[in-house]
Design an enzyme around this catalytic site. Structure first.
Site: not given
Length: 153
Positions: A130, A53, A32-33, A128
């Site tokens: 896109e 991220d 957990d950042c 992705y």
């Protein structure tokens, strides 16, 4: 599982970095950042790079749902506090077709603890299929009274 998959199938990209997650000049943290960034800010630690991220534009059921944006601002503010003067902050956006969400993101940049400037860079993310806007925070402009940052979006 992602790190294990990258170690196994993306050796040309990762090299041996993910084998130990720590080297002479880097450390990969998988945790957990928020508590980590708070601790590092309190300790006065600074970094060349902060790589986020998380999805840069929170997904919520309505633009009025502020808790997701508060979370984003908290991550950005804490990241700015640990970034070296010439450091860089990287994160991903959502696809360019989510124009309203991207506008809301730009609006949030004006609510950070220090002023930021930004511009847009659109890149193709082949996996992705896109176009995605990517965010790069470029260095910090320090004044005697505050730390500020310049953001490329």
């Amino acid at each position: 599982m992602v790190i294990d998959g990258c170690k196994k199938y993306m050796r040309k990209t990762c090299g041996d970095v993910l084998d130990n997650l720590k080297g002479d000049c880097y450390q990969v943290l998988v945790e957990d950042c928020i508590p980590v960034l708070k601790r590092y800010a309190k300790e006065g630690r600074e970094f060349d790079y902060v790589i986020n991220d998380l999805t840069a534009v929170p997904i919520s059921t309505s633009p009025e749902e502020d808790s997701t944006w508060e979370f984003l601002r908290l991550i950005l503010d804490l990241s700015m506090k640990v970034l070296k003067q010439d450091g860089k902050y990287f994160t991903q956006g959502n696809c360019v077709n989510l124009t309203e969400a991207l506008s809301l993101y730009e609006e949030q940049l004006g609510h950070l603890y220090c002023p930021v400037e930004f511009s847009k860079e659109i890149v193709c993310v082949p996996s992705y299929l896109e176009l995605y806007p990517l965010t790069l925070l470029c260095g910090q402009i320090r004044t005697p009274s505050q730390s500020c940052a310049s953001l490329t979006f």
